[in-house]
Design an enzyme around this catalytic site. Structure first.
Site, PDB file in Angstrom:
ATOM      1  N   SER A 576       2.540  -5.318   3.023  1.00 29.92           N
ATOM      2  CA  SER A 576       3.959  -4.988   2.870  1.00 29.92           C
ATOM      3  C   SER A 576       4.732  -5.515   4.057  1.00 29.92           C
ATOM      4  CB  SER A 576       4.132  -3.467   2.789  1.00 29.92           C
ATOM      5  OG  SER A 576       5.499  -3.127   2.951  1.00 29.92           O
ATOM      6  N   TYR A 589       3.074   5.402   6.361  1.00 25.58           N
ATOM      7  CA  TYR A 589       2.958   4.229   5.491  1.00 25.58           C
ATOM      8  C   TYR A 589       2.947   2.936   6.307  1.00 25.58           C
ATOM      9  CZ  TYR A 589       4.287   0.794   1.935  1.00 25.58           C
ATOM     10  OH  TYR A 589       4.339  -0.302   1.124  1.00 25.58           O
TER      11      TYR A 589
END
Ligand SMILES: [Zn+2]
Length: 699
Positions: A576, A589
């Protein structure tokens, strides 16, 4: 005693009601599909059917006799109307006038297109003269196991007359072609009452005045052979059992260890896909006293050995004292010996104009007490090769039970394998796709990016194992992809990437399904958001478990397989933007994603010496089809930006430098690039697919 497969009688499936309104070509199609629906009647792609029909000539308007016959390639079980070629019978008969004799029979194939009726584009097969010259309106040519068992017996002529009397004749081995067509015609002229003929080492011809009569004769004759074997072949199969059968779980465990190693040893020329079969027919053979001597004789029916090579490789494994380590250690030499034997066979038999030697590796690997492994350029070919060898096993079982089984003479086998007409067929095949023969496993495979990735890899010919924890989505994804690309190309495994045991068993199932692994796409993920002071330990651990530990576990398993295959490997992480760029309110995250990216770098370093490449794709804001972007996360993000959830896609688009939305297909394209040979010289890289985000520029 025959196994249950061969023992049961064939049912007569002809339905007068169905056939009532059909034209003759439609009845031919109906009969063909009925015959081909049972592998005991004919093997996949084997045999052909025909009808001689009066039709109106499109050129003259006159009624002419037309031969409808299964065209080149195709399978009678699944053939459709366009699978038949159509030829003028008067022109086919006229070919006799230009036939120069058996040494020139191959040139007759070149004349067949000149006989085409109604511009039918379906190429006529090599077997066309066999049907044309039998002076009967409806002709079936099948490869039934029970008949080939007679045809491959040492005294096949005597057995044929013992079982069928004068009803069914016998012709000695002759390679299918123009000359054999003339032999069949002569046989029919000399034996006007015969209902068919057994071809030595090959199969059966039967005929009738109507489509129904031809069908029923074929069924009746095969059933008579089956019944005869039931009464005559009463001893133990293959001379009795000399090795134990391992339990099913142990058989699978051995196959999983052998398949990637064999695959690595035989995939230098082209990547291969495997198939494992431990059905009862196979187990009876691989535990019998006759395994080695019968396997060495090779298969008999030409169709069989074209698919399975002249003989299989019997793997050195003792199920009484299983030591797979020893077997694995011996494989390189066993495979090298097989290749040398094959090269020697080629040298012994080659002719001045023979095509160059093809892949010298075995197709069929028989493992005593365990089963049969086959390898071919794709899954369907590997599976069909296994089906053919099961046909060959049934034939050997029958023949060796009542007589002495004989394989085809080596030179005859070679002349078929390296027949120029076969070579021409191979040359006409389309160029393989860029990932043909490659095997990929995609975690999170049922979600948006995962499914789009599987789709992209399958478009390029790869076999894909979808791994996911969402059983319902997994089933839907597998159905969708198998409908699009064929059942052979896709499998699914339920896999929780945070469980060591689940990961091991999931990869094990993948090995059993396809025989190895080339590409791992680690994509299973989640996303959470919370301020650090509100981040519970459970939330922190969940991110770490799935994004860091999960990526580690699947990579470790892939590396183990890659190292046993010794053929390189390819890992692509879907990470990501947040692995590079900090984002507020998502520390768990972002940190886990950063761990993921650094793991990729470490693995790239460690794998390089074994040609294992590891690269990363960084998506951003791929909303469509994503399971991450449903529910809470979407609402949390929308709340964070103080907007409605429907406005998110536009928000992210406007935020990007290129002002574009990013879709799963965009990510899949980057994954395909990194997973393919196009990026063969890249490892340790990160490709951003985020429509431009200055914060995540790599540096
Ligand atoms: Zn045939």
């Amino acid at each position: 005693m025959l196994d249950k497969h061969q023992g049961a009688r064939l049912a007569n499936l002809w339905d007068d009601g169905k056939a009532a309104g059909m034209t003759e070509p439609e009845k031919l199609l109906y009969r063909s599909n009925l015959l081909g629906s049972d592998k005991r009647i004919t093997n996949y792609g084997g045999g052909n059917t025909s009808a001689k029909v009066m039709e109106k000539d499109p050129l003259t308007g006159e009624m002419v006799e037309v031969l409808w016959v299964k065209g080149s390639g195709g399978d009678v079980g699944t053939i459709k109307m366009d699978g038949f070629s159509t030829l003028y019978m008067d022109k086919l008969r006229a070919l006799k006038g230009i036939y120069r004799g058996v040494e020139f029979e191959d040139e007759m194939v070149g004349y067949l297109p000149h006989c085409t009726f109604n511009l039918n584009p379906r190429a006529a097969s090599i077997d066309t003269p066999l049907h044309a010259y039998v002076p009967k309106p409806h002709v079936d040519h099948m490869h039934p196991d029970a008949i080939i068992a007679i045809a491959a017996s040492k005294n096949s002529r005597e057995l044929t007359s013992k079982i069928f009397g004068d009803e069914i004749g016998w012709l000695p081995w002759k390679r299918p072609g123009y000359e054999l067509g003339l032999w069949l015609e002569k046989f029919c002229q000399e034996n006007p009452d015969a209902r068919g003929v057994v071809l030595e080492s090959h199969g059966l011809f039967t005929w009738g005045d109507t489509a129904k009569e031809a069908y029923e004769t074929t069924i009746e004759i095969i059933n008579r052979a089956i019944a005869w074997f039931e009464t005559e072949n009463t001893g133990p199969a293959f001379g009795g059992r000399s090795k134990p059968v391992l339990a099913a779980a142990d058989r699978a465990a051995i196959a999983k260890k052998l398949m990637p190693v064999i695959r690595g040893l035989i995939s230098a020329g082209e990547s291969k896909v495997g198939h494992f079969d431990d059905s009862q027919a196979v187990l009876d053979f691989v535990t019998s006293t006759s395994l080695e001597p019968l396997a060495a004789l090779g298969t008999s029916c030409p169709d069989h050995f074209l698919r399975t090579k002249i003989r299989p490789l019997v793997v050195d494994f003792d199920p009484a004292q299983p030591d797979v380590g020893n077997t694995l250690a011996g494989l390189p030499e066993a495979i090298a010996t097989y290749r040398a034997d094959y090269a020697a066979y080629y040298e012994r038999c080659k002719r001045a104009d023979s095509p160059a030697m093809r892949d010298p590796n075995a197709v069929v690997y028989l493992v005593p007490g365990v089963g049969m492994i086959t390898f071919a350029k794709d899954k369907a070919t590997a599976r069909i090769s296994a089906e053919f060898y099961v046909n060959a096993i049934n034939v050997m079982r029958g023949a060796s039970g009542v007589s002495t089984y004989v394989g085809l003479p080596e030179q005859e086998a070679f002349d078929i394998e390296y027949w120029l007409l076969e070579e021409a067929k191979l040359q006409r095949m389309p160029k393989p796709k860029s990932l043909a023969g490659r095997i990929a496993l995609v975690t999170g495979g049922a979600g948006g990016i995962g499914k789009a990735t599987a789709n992209r890899l399958m478009q390029e010919g790869a076999c894909v194992v979808l791994a996911d924890i969402d059983e319902t989505a997994l089933e839907a994804a597998q159905t969708e992809l198998s409908t699009r690309y064929g059942k052979d190309f896709v499998r699914s495994v339920n896999m929780n990437v945070t469980s060591e045991a689940a990961v091991e068993s999931g990869f094990g199932n993948a090995l059993l399904a396809f025989g190895g692994l080339d590409i791992l796409v680690s994509n299973a993920g989640l996303a959470t958001s919370a301020a650090v002071e509100d981040t519970t330990l459970a939330l922190w651990t969940k991110n770490m478990d799935i994004l860091a530990t999960g990526y580690f576990l699947v990579s470790r398993e892939a590396f183990r397989i890659f190292r046993s295959q010794k053929a390189g490997g390819n890992v692509v992480f879907v990470a990501s933007k947040n692995g590079l760029a900090a984002s507020p309110g998502a520390s768990a995250y972002c940190t886990a994603k950063a761990a993921e990216i650094h793991l990729a770098r470490c693995l790239a370093l460690e794998g390089a010496s074994a040609q294992i490449r590891v690269n990363v794709v960084n998506p951003d804001a791929v909303l469509r089809g994503s399971k991450i972007w449903t529910g809470e996360w979407k609402e949390q993000r929308a709340a964070a930006y103080k907007m409605d959830v429907d406005e998110l896609e536009a928000h992210y688009r406007e935020r990007s430098m290129l002002k574009l939305s990013v879709f799963p297909e965009d990510i899949a394209e980057a994954i395909y690039f990194l997973a393919s040979d196009m990026s063969a010289k890249s490892t340790g890289n990160i490709v951003n697919v985020d429509a431009g985000n200055a914060q995540s520029f790599t540096r």
